[in-house]
Design a protein around this motif. Structure first.
Motif, PDB file in Angstrom:
ATOM      1  N   ASP A  90       0.832  -1.207   0.000  1.00 38.40           N
ATOM      2  CA  ASP A  90       0.000   0.000   0.000  1.00 38.40           C
ATOM      3  C   ASP A  90       0.867   1.258   0.000  1.00 38.40           C
ATOM      4  OD1 ASP A  90      -1.918   1.932   0.226  1.00 38.40           O
ATOM      5  OD2 ASP A  90      -2.758   1.214   2.115  1.00 38.40           O
ATOM      6  N   PRO A  91       1.195   1.778  -1.177  1.00 35.22           N
ATOM      7  CA  PRO A  91       2.011   3.000  -1.241  1.00 35.22           C
ATOM      8  C   PRO A  91       1.322   4.219  -0.652  1.00 35.22           C
ATOM      9  CG  PRO A  91       1.130   2.439  -3.409  1.00 35.22           C
ATOM     10  CD  PRO A  91       0.822   1.286  -2.508  1.00 35.22           C
ATOM     11  N   ASP A  92       0.013   4.102  -0.418  1.00 36.05           N
ATOM     12  CA  ASP A  92      -0.726   5.215   0.178  1.00 36.05           C
ATOM     13  C   ASP A  92      -0.766   5.144   1.702  1.00 36.05           C
ATOM     14  OD1 ASP A  92      -1.377   6.369  -2.308  1.00 36.05           O
ATOM     15  OD2 ASP A  92      -3.034   4.949  -2.574  1.00 36.05           O
ATOM     16  N   SER A  93       0.040   4.251   2.282  1.00 33.67           N
ATOM     17  CA  SER A  93       0.097   4.139   3.739  1.00 33.67           C
ATOM     18  C   SER A  93       1.544   4.261   4.208  1.00 33.67           C
ATOM     19  CB  SER A  93      -0.496   2.798   4.193  1.00 33.67           C
ATOM     20  OG  SER A  93      -0.471   2.690   5.605  1.00 33.67           O
ATOM     21  N   PRO A  94       2.127   5.452   4.104  1.00 34.88           N
ATOM     22  CA  PRO A  94       3.530   5.633   4.476  1.00 34.88           C
ATOM     23  C   PRO A  94       3.737   5.534   5.983  1.00 34.88           C
ATOM     24  CG  PRO A  94       2.527   7.753   4.045  1.00 34.88           C
ATOM     25  CD  PRO A  94       1.502   6.710   3.669  1.00 34.88           C
ATOM     26  N   TYR A  95       4.959   5.213   6.349  1.00 32.95           N
ATOM     27  CA  TYR A  95       5.342   5.176   7.762  1.00 32.95           C
ATOM     28  C   TYR A  95       5.200   6.565   8.379  1.00 32.95           C
ATOM     29  CZ  TYR A  95       8.560   4.990  11.771  1.00 32.95           C
ATOM     30  OH  TYR A  95       9.135   5.074  13.022  1.00 32.95           O
ATOM     31  N   HIS A 140       6.585  -4.730   4.676  1.00 27.75           N
ATOM     32  CA  HIS A 140       5.872  -5.866   5.257  1.00 27.75           C
ATOM     33  C   HIS A 140       4.568  -5.463   5.962  1.00 27.75           C
ATOM     34  CE1 HIS A 140       9.323  -8.424   4.421  1.00 27.75           C
ATOM     35  NE2 HIS A 140      10.110  -7.534   5.004  1.00 27.75           N
ATOM     36  N   GLY A 141       4.640  -4.411   6.767  1.00 22.64           N
ATOM     37  CA  GLY A 141       3.477  -4.053   7.570  1.00 22.64           C
ATOM     38  C   GLY A 141       2.261  -3.676   6.746  1.00 22.64           C
ATOM     39  N   THR A 142       2.481  -2.991   5.621  1.00 26.73           N
ATOM     40  CA  THR A 142       1.345  -2.586   4.795  1.00 26.73           C
ATOM     41  C   THR A 142       0.591  -3.783   4.222  1.00 26.73           C
ATOM     42  OG1 THR A 142       2.795  -2.361   2.847  1.00 26.73           O
ATOM     43  CG2 THR A 142       2.348  -0.371   4.146  1.00 26.73           C
ATOM     44  N   CYS A 143       1.215  -4.949   4.219  1.00 21.96           N
ATOM     45  CA  CYS A 143       0.559  -6.155   3.696  1.00 21.96           C
ATOM     46  C   CYS A 143      -0.285  -6.848   4.758  1.00 21.96           C
ATOM     47  CB  CYS A 143       1.598  -7.115   3.134  1.00 21.96           C
ATOM     48  SG  CYS A 143       2.541  -6.411   1.757  1.00 21.96           S
ATOM     49  N   SER A 144      -0.319  -6.289   5.956  1.00 23.15           N
ATOM     50  CA  SER A 144      -1.149  -6.862   7.025  1.00 23.15           C
ATOM     51  C   SER A 144      -2.197  -5.875   7.511  1.00 23.15           C
ATOM     52  CB  SER A 144      -0.264  -7.281   8.205  1.00 23.15           C
ATOM     53  OG  SER A 144       0.340  -6.162   8.829  1.00 23.15           O
ATOM     54  N   GLU A 145      -2.433  -4.816   6.730  1.00 23.79           N
ATOM     55  CA  GLU A 145      -3.347  -3.754   7.165  1.00 23.79           C
ATOM     56  C   GLU A 145      -4.783  -4.227   7.336  1.00 23.79           C
ATOM     57  OE1 GLU A 145      -2.288   0.620   5.970  1.00 23.79           O
ATOM     58  OE2 GLU A 145      -2.038  -0.662   4.215  1.00 23.79           O
TER      59      GLU A 145
END
Length: 231
Positions: free
Chosen positions: A82-87, A124-129
């Motif tokens: 998800d490129p729309d969910s930056p750190y 990795h984290g964006t793949c578990s949103e």
């Protein structure tokens, strides 16, 4: 008939155009389990590349978190979902002290840890949103670290970071006995090309809460006897 063919061709074009989007969206929502990976800092640093301590100082001589990685039973894994969910470090201000202690960075150049955590969240984290937002992702990973004290487990089994050599089977058995689940051991090599205990993988369910038996292990192998270097 000609109109129908044109409509079918247009529909096919639209599907091909947007299929990468749908695939990315699907990967963000769909995974089978997590790898929870802890890393021994002595082995990270005892290589030709060496390491750099964080700007906050040398970490404790303890296993540190490398990451919590969504995976598929096939052995493949989603990434950068998800490129729309930056750190955003502001969302985890209450966790920073724990992250610096339990999830330190050893890469060069030295940093405060944020570039490392940013990489782990965005890859990795964006793949578990679908189950964990950013704060929950880091909190769940810290909770797993508190639940699985690898250094204590190995010390209790007489396996210590003293530069000695231990069998991979004894390391696995000690962790299995303490947790009830089979780990996977990753090795790296020191400057003399000796294989050493580098990372320990445990598998976790999709809630990021409960240990499970690993559906599949990563590739790679160690020698029968491996070094456990000091840090």
């Amino acid at each position: 008939m000609k109109t129908m063919k044109i409509q079918l061709a247009f529909s096919s074009f639209i599907f091909l155009l947007f299929s990468p989007f749908f695939a990315a969206f699907s990967s963000a929502q769909d995974f089978d389990f997590f790898y929870f990976v802890q890393q021994w800092p002595g082995s990270y640093c005892d290589t030709r590349k060496s390491c750099c301590y964080p700007t906050t100082g040398k970490p404790e001589a303890d296993f540190g978190i490398h990451g919590l990685w969504p995976n598929y039973k096939s052995g493949a894994y989603p990434s950068n979902c998800d490129p729309d969910s930056p750190y955003q470090s502001s969302t985890i201000n209450d966790l920073i002290e724990s992250l610096q202690r339990e999830w330190p960075t050893l890469s060069c150049p030295s940093s405060d840890g944020n570039p490392f955590w940013e990489h782990e969240w965005e890859k990795h984290g964006t793949c578990s949103e679908s189950v964990l937002d950013q704060h929950a992702y880091f909190k769940a990973t810290l909770d797993l670290k508190n639940k699985i004290n690898l250094l204590q487990i190995l010390n209790d089994a007489g396996i210590k970071p003293d530069g000695g050599y231990y069998s991979v089977s004894s390391i696995k058995d000690a962790i299995n006995k303490a947790t009830g689940f089979t780990p996977w051991i990753e090795c790296n090599v020191d400057e003399a090309r000796n294989r050493q205990l580098y990372q320990v993988y445990m598998c976790v369910d999709t809630s990021a809460t409960n240990l499970i038996e690993c559906p599949v292990f990563p590739r790679g192998k160690c020698s029968d006897q491996i070094e456990f270097p000091p840090f």
